[in-house]
Design a protein around this motif. Structure first.
Motif, PDB file in Angstrom:
ATOM      1  N   UNK A 182       8.432  -7.441  28.647  1.00  0.00           N
ATOM      2  CA  UNK A 182       8.112  -7.183  27.248  1.00  0.00           C
ATOM      3  C   UNK A 182       9.359  -7.121  26.378  1.00  0.00           C
ATOM      4  N   UNK A 183       9.145  -7.250  25.067  1.00  0.00           N
ATOM      5  CA  UNK A 183      10.217  -7.165  24.088  1.00  0.00           C
ATOM      6  C   UNK A 183      10.358  -5.719  23.614  1.00  0.00           C
ATOM      7  N   UNK A 184      11.600  -5.275  23.478  1.00  0.00           N
ATOM      8  CA  UNK A 184      11.897  -3.937  22.965  1.00  0.00           C
ATOM      9  C   UNK A 184      13.003  -4.087  21.928  1.00  0.00           C
ATOM     10  N   UNK A 185      12.953  -3.297  20.865  1.00  0.00           N
ATOM     11  CA  UNK A 185      13.986  -3.344  19.833  1.00  0.00           C
ATOM     12  C   UNK A 185      15.354  -3.028  20.438  1.00  0.00           C
ATOM     13  N   UNK A 186      16.355  -3.798  20.048  1.00  0.00           N
ATOM     14  CA  UNK A 186      17.685  -3.664  20.654  1.00  0.00           C
ATOM     15  C   UNK A 186      18.369  -2.357  20.282  1.00  0.00           C
ATOM     16  N   UNK A 187      17.864  -1.643  19.263  1.00  0.00           N
ATOM     17  CA  UNK A 187      18.452  -0.366  18.891  1.00  0.00           C
ATOM     18  C   UNK A 187      17.992   0.798  19.749  1.00  0.00           C
ATOM     19  N   UNK A 188      17.017   0.566  20.638  1.00  0.00           N
ATOM     20  CA  UNK A 188      16.514   1.638  21.504  1.00  0.00           C
ATOM     21  C   UNK A 188      17.532   1.976  22.588  1.00  0.00           C
ATOM     22  N   UNK A 189      17.571   3.260  22.965  1.00  0.00           N
ATOM     23  CA  UNK A 189      18.502   3.726  23.988  1.00  0.00           C
ATOM     24  C   UNK A 189      17.906   3.564  25.381  1.00  0.00           C
ATOM     25  N   UNK A 190      18.790   3.352  26.351  1.00  0.00           N
ATOM     26  CA  UNK A 190      18.389   3.318  27.762  1.00  0.00           C
ATOM     27  C   UNK A 190      19.552   3.845  28.586  1.00  0.00           C
ATOM     28  N   UNK A 191      19.253   4.359  29.761  1.00  0.00           N
ATOM     29  CA  UNK A 191      20.274   4.916  30.637  1.00  0.00           C
ATOM     30  C   UNK A 191      20.551   3.948  31.781  1.00  0.00           C
ATOM     31  N   UNK A 192      21.824   3.809  32.148  1.00  0.00           N
ATOM     32  CA  UNK A 192      22.222   2.888  33.209  1.00  0.00           C
ATOM     33  C   UNK A 192      21.867   3.494  34.562  1.00  0.00           C
ATOM     34  N   UNK A 193      21.257   2.676  35.431  1.00  0.00           N
ATOM     35  CA  UNK A 193      20.947   3.102  36.790  1.00  0.00           C
ATOM     36  C   UNK A 193      19.464   3.370  37.003  1.00  0.00           C
ATOM     37  N   UNK A 194      19.048   3.417  38.282  1.00  0.00           N
ATOM     38  CA  UNK A 194      17.667   3.735  38.648  1.00  0.00           C
ATOM     39  C   UNK A 194      17.495   5.249  38.731  1.00  0.00           C
ATOM     40  N   UNK A 195      16.278   5.715  38.530  1.00  0.00           N
ATOM     41  CA  UNK A 195      16.010   7.153  38.572  1.00  0.00           C
ATOM     42  C   UNK A 195      16.159   7.666  40.006  1.00  0.00           C
ATOM     43  N   UNK A 196      16.609   8.912  40.138  1.00  0.00           N
ATOM     44  CA  UNK A 196      16.879   9.511  41.450  1.00  0.00           C
ATOM     45  C   UNK A 196      15.597   9.785  42.229  1.00  0.00           C
ATOM     46  N   UNK A 197      15.769  10.253  43.457  1.00  0.00           N
ATOM     47  CA  UNK A 197      14.680  10.648  44.361  1.00  0.00           C
ATOM     48  C   UNK A 197      13.749   9.482  44.680  1.00  0.00           C
ATOM     49  N   UNK A 198      14.330   8.331  45.045  1.00  0.00           N
ATOM     50  CA  UNK A 198      13.534   7.148  45.358  1.00  0.00           C
ATOM     51  C   UNK A 198      12.706   7.315  46.628  1.00  0.00           C
ATOM     52  N   UNK A 199      13.018   8.326  47.455  1.00  0.00           N
ATOM     53  CA  UNK A 199      12.255   8.558  48.688  1.00  0.00           C
ATOM     54  C   UNK A 199      10.965   9.323  48.433  1.00  0.00           C
ATOM     55  N   UNK A 200      10.684   9.645  47.178  1.00  0.00           N
ATOM     56  CA  UNK A 200       9.488  10.425  46.864  1.00  0.00           C
ATOM     57  C   UNK A 200       8.219   9.739  47.376  1.00  0.00           C
ATOM     58  N   UNK A 201       8.196   8.406  47.352  1.00  0.00           N
ATOM     59  CA  UNK A 201       7.001   7.669  47.768  1.00  0.00           C
ATOM     60  C   UNK A 201       6.734   7.772  49.268  1.00  0.00           C
ATOM     61  N   UNK A 202       7.735   8.223  50.045  1.00  0.00           N
ATOM     62  CA  UNK A 202       7.577   8.317  51.497  1.00  0.00           C
ATOM     63  C   UNK A 202       7.025   9.666  51.942  1.00  0.00           C
ATOM     64  N   UNK A 203       6.906  10.631  51.023  1.00  0.00           N
ATOM     65  CA  UNK A 203       6.502  11.981  51.402  1.00  0.00           C
ATOM     66  C   UNK A 203       5.029  12.020  51.786  1.00  0.00           C
ATOM     67  N   UNK A 204       4.717  12.867  52.767  1.00  0.00           N
ATOM     68  CA  UNK A 204       3.342  13.096  53.200  1.00  0.00           C
ATOM     69  C   UNK A 204       3.105  14.599  53.159  1.00  0.00           C
ATOM     70  N   UNK A 205       2.051  15.034  52.448  1.00  0.00           N
ATOM     71  CA  UNK A 205       1.843  16.472  52.252  1.00  0.00           C
ATOM     72  C   UNK A 205       1.424  17.167  53.533  1.00  0.00           C
ATOM     73  N   UNK A 206       0.607  16.529  54.372  1.00  0.00           N
ATOM     74  CA  UNK A 206       0.258  17.110  55.663  1.00  0.00           C
ATOM     75  C   UNK A 206      -1.019  17.926  55.649  1.00  0.00           C
ATOM     76  N   UNK A 207      -1.366  18.548  54.526  1.00  0.00           N
ATOM     77  CA  UNK A 207      -2.585  19.350  54.480  1.00  0.00           C
ATOM     78  C   UNK A 207      -3.102  19.441  53.048  1.00  0.00           C
TER      79      UNK A 207
END
Length: 274
Positions: A182-207
């Motif tokens: 998608x198109x976004x206005x070039x004046x919008x701010x963004x942060x360099x890098x991917x968001x932390x805790x990428x292992x969150x998708x691997x968690x299993x609650x267990x109960x």
């Protein structure tokens, strides 16, 4: 970033996979940046339940996050990486040169004592926030604004990132985590890098109890209901409920619910993958 698989010394731990919390450096939040957080239990201002399966859960305090990164051209030091019970990503405590402290979403690879900054003069390094017009093509970004000054609204959850694909006039082309371009206005701010805790998708609650701690109440399967309660209910014996759909009859698999006349459709160059 790592996960740990627990030994099955109790039934609830047999399949449990927990976060290693390697990146976390302290367990004490900054008191000046805490705010009370009231639970609604899924009820609106009239006390009527408008959202099902909500209620209970552990008491939390809100961490006030700086999504705007509007303190520009002032260097800040990362004092700690912390856990936030209100989101999947970790958060970083910044202390600016003038002594002010703020929380921001932590990017993957952000280290304690690292210097970060925001604004047009900032360098495109992990943790720095820049206008999209100042970021090199191909850069991995996160915490993206949709309107200048609005604050980050996209790519904020654990492990998510977008990529800057092209620049043309006052717009830039960004490939979103969903696969949408998608198109976004070039004046919008963004942060360099991917968001932390990428292992969150691997968690299993267990109960099931761990879902209750998070404020999620049990959900009844639609095929176990009666026809008066759900379109997929009823039938003789263990009959499955026909085409998957919501309680209101809206199909669930592949049915497009986005309005064809929505004003922002012109900014979407390529739809997300089905």
């Amino acid at each position: 970033m790592s996960v740990r698989k627990l030994k099955p010394i109790t039934p609830g731990q047999r399949f449990r996979v927990v976060n290693g919390f390697d990146a976390i450096t302290t367990d004490k939040p900054e008191k000046s940046l805490l705010a009370p957080l009231k639970k609604s239990g899924g009820r609106n201002s009239h006390g009527k339940m408008t959202m099902r399966h909500r209620g209970g859960g552990h008491k939390r305090r809100y961490r006030v996050i700086d999504f705007k990164r509007d303190k520009q051209d002032v260097a800040a030091t990362v004092k700690s990486i912390q856990y936030d019970p209100n989101r999947t990503a970790f958060i970083a405590l910044l202390e600016y040169a003038d002594g002010e402290k703020r929380y921001v979403i932590a990017q993957n690879g952000l280290q304690v004592d690292q210097k970060v900054s925001s604004g047009k003069t900032a360098t495109p390094e992990i943790g720095n926030a820049l206008p999209l017009s100042e970021i090199p093509l191909g850069t991995i970004i996160s915490c993206i604004e949709l309107r200048p000054g609005q604050g980050a609204v996209m790519a904020r959850s654990a492990g998510t990132f977008a990529q800057l694909m092209a620049k043309e006039g006052k717009f830039v082309t960004v490939k979103m985590p969903s696969g949408e371009t998608r198109l976004i206005l070039s004046g919008c701010m963004a942060t360099i890098g991917a968001v932390s805790n990428s292992d969150h998708q691997l968690l299993v609650s267990g109960k099931a109890g761990r879902s209750r701690w998070l404020g999620r109440r049990p959900r009844t399967r639609p095929v176990a209901m009666n026809p008066v309660d759900h379109p997929m209910g009823g039938g003789e014996g263990r009959a499955s409920g026909g085409h998957p759909r919501s309680r209101n009859g809206i199909p669930a698999k592949g049915y497009r619910t986005r309005q064809k006349t929505k004003s922002t459709n012109k900014y979407i160059l390529e739809r997300r993958k089905k």
